[in-house]
Enzyme design. Structure first.
Site, PDB file in Angstrom:
ATOM      1  N   CYS A 131       0.831  -1.212   0.000  1.00  0.00           N
ATOM      2  CA  CYS A 131       0.000   0.000   0.000  1.00  0.00           C
ATOM      3  C   CYS A 131       0.862   1.257   0.000  1.00  0.00           C
ATOM      4  O   CYS A 131       1.492   1.579   1.014  1.00  0.00           O
ATOM      5  CB  CYS A 131      -0.928  -0.014   1.210  1.00  0.00           C
ATOM      6  SG  CYS A 131      -1.917   1.483   1.351  1.00  0.00           S
ATOM      7  N   CYS A 134      -0.445   4.142   2.294  1.00  0.00           N
ATOM      8  CA  CYS A 134      -0.198   3.933   3.734  1.00  0.00           C
ATOM      9  C   CYS A 134       1.286   4.087   4.065  1.00  0.00           C
ATOM     10  O   CYS A 134       1.640   4.744   5.040  1.00  0.00           O
ATOM     11  CB  CYS A 134      -0.617   2.535   4.176  1.00  0.00           C
ATOM     12  SG  CYS A 134      -2.010   1.847   3.319  1.00  0.00           S
ATOM     13  N   ASP A 135       2.147   3.442   3.280  1.00  0.00           N
ATOM     14  CA  ASP A 135       3.554   3.335   3.673  1.00  0.00           C
ATOM     15  C   ASP A 135       4.501   4.243   2.878  1.00  0.00           C
ATOM     16  O   ASP A 135       5.675   4.362   3.248  1.00  0.00           O
ATOM     17  CB  ASP A 135       4.014   1.865   3.548  1.00  0.00           C
ATOM     18  CG  ASP A 135       3.246   0.975   4.514  1.00  0.00           C
ATOM     19  OD1 ASP A 135       2.820   1.477   5.564  1.00  0.00           O
ATOM     20  OD2 ASP A 135       3.064  -0.215   4.215  1.00  0.00           O
TER      21      ASP A 135
END
Ligand code: NAP
Length: 305
Positions: A131, A134-135
């Site tokens: 992701c 997200c990261d």
């Protein structure tokens, strides 16, 4: 007892909930995590009609959830662990309760595929991610590899390039599968370096990932092996369906996606499916929501009968 239980609260499931509730069906959505499904992992959505400016994935899912609740659908956050579709009244078991319903719509979505190469399992969470939204911020000023050539790999490369100093986009063929508009954005992004005809063989490192071994396919079937130093890897090579609990209960494709007819009916009477869990060629939010509406309409007709 409910008229309609929807398993999975992604865009397809939430649309089915909006329609089901508006048709007057007592409607329950069972969702194991957060409503929205995979769109929560998407930073911005640019191709959802009605939003001429990009909308955040989680914002769109929250709007859909509020809309479903507004029309009277109920959403319970529990994980479905088993189903019994063998009788007229369908049983849906969660980790906490058991529910019964006249109809069920399956919209459990899909999860990211793995490469199954050495080092992959070991470095998940230690440099390997699925992701970008997200990261991606963890790799500010760092070098990362993105693996894949579809819409997700292209879109996420662009997002990750906002933080990373360099994005190596590694694809096994000599052209991308993803949409032209995304390809153009990738080709014009000077932080993204495209490595066509390259296959990742192995991830290596110490505590954290340090690199990926790559095989480049050259002309005349020759190969060249090299090591690429990176701080992170994002794998976007497609999806597999969340259908383990439906094996033997509804008809599945060889890859495990649910087979439906053009009205989203499965082979079991009163059971429908919509969204990314369904066997089809193109997976889009817009397509999932259309399928959700259709599935709810079919469920409504079934309950009327
Ligand atoms: P996808 O379209 O299935 O593409 C997967 C990519 O990964 C392909 O390029 C494939 O290579 C490559 N690949 C598969 N297995 C591999 C392996 N073992 N090793 C190396 N590469 C591998 O998956 P996706 O990009 O996740 O997209 C899924 C669906 O969501 C699609 O329908 C897509 O259109 C949709 N989507 C749409 C948007 C948007 O509209 N903005 C955004 C994201 C996703 P080959 O090309 O050689 O097959």
């Amino acid at each position: 007892m409910y008229d309609l239980i929807i398993i999975g609260g992604g865009p397809g499931g939430l649309t089915a909930a909006i329609y089901g509730a508006r048709f007057g069906l007592s409607t329950l959505v069972l969702e194991k995590q957060a409503a929205g499904g995979q769109i929560n992992l998407t930073e911005s959505i640019e191709n959802y009609p009605g939003f001429d400016e990009p909308i955040f994935g989680y914002e769109l899912s929250q709007k859909m959830e509020r809309q479903a609740l507004k029309f009277g659908a109920k959403i319970i956050y529990e994980e479905v662990i088993d189903v019994d579709f063998s009788k007229e009244i369908k049983i849906v078991k969660t980790n906490e309760n058991q529910y019964s319903s006249r109809t069920v719509i399956i919209s459990t979505g899909a999860y990211p595929k793995r490469l199954f190469i050495p080092g992959e399992e070991e470095y998940i969470g230690r440099g390997i991610s699925f992701c970008g939204t997200c990261d991606g911020p963890l790799f500010k000023g760092k070098k990362v590899a993105v693996i894949g050539g579809g819409d997700t790999a292209l879109e996420e490369s662009i997002i990750i390039s906002k933080w990373a100093e360099k994005v190596y986009l590694i694809h096994r063929r000599d052209r991308f599968k993803g949409q032209k508009i995304l390809q153009e954005k990738v080709f014009n992004n000077n932080k993204i370096k495209i490595l066509f005809n390259c296959v990742p063989l192995e991830f290596y490192g110490e505590q954290l990932i340090k690199g990926v071994k790559i095989k480049k396919i050259l002309a005349d079937n020759k190969e060249e092996i090299s090591n690429l130093s990176i701080d992170g890897v994002f794998i976007f090579i497609g999806h597999l369906p969340n259908t383990k609990i439906f094996e033997g209960k509804v008809e599945l494709s060889d890859e495990g996606f649910i087979k439906v007819d053009r009205n989203m009916k499965t082979n079991v009477s009163g059971i429908y499916a919509c969204g990314d869990v369904v066997e089809k060629e193109l997976r889009q939010v817009t397509i999932s929501v259309g399928e959700g509406a259709l599935a709810a309409y079919e469920a409504y007709k079934y309950v009327q009968k």
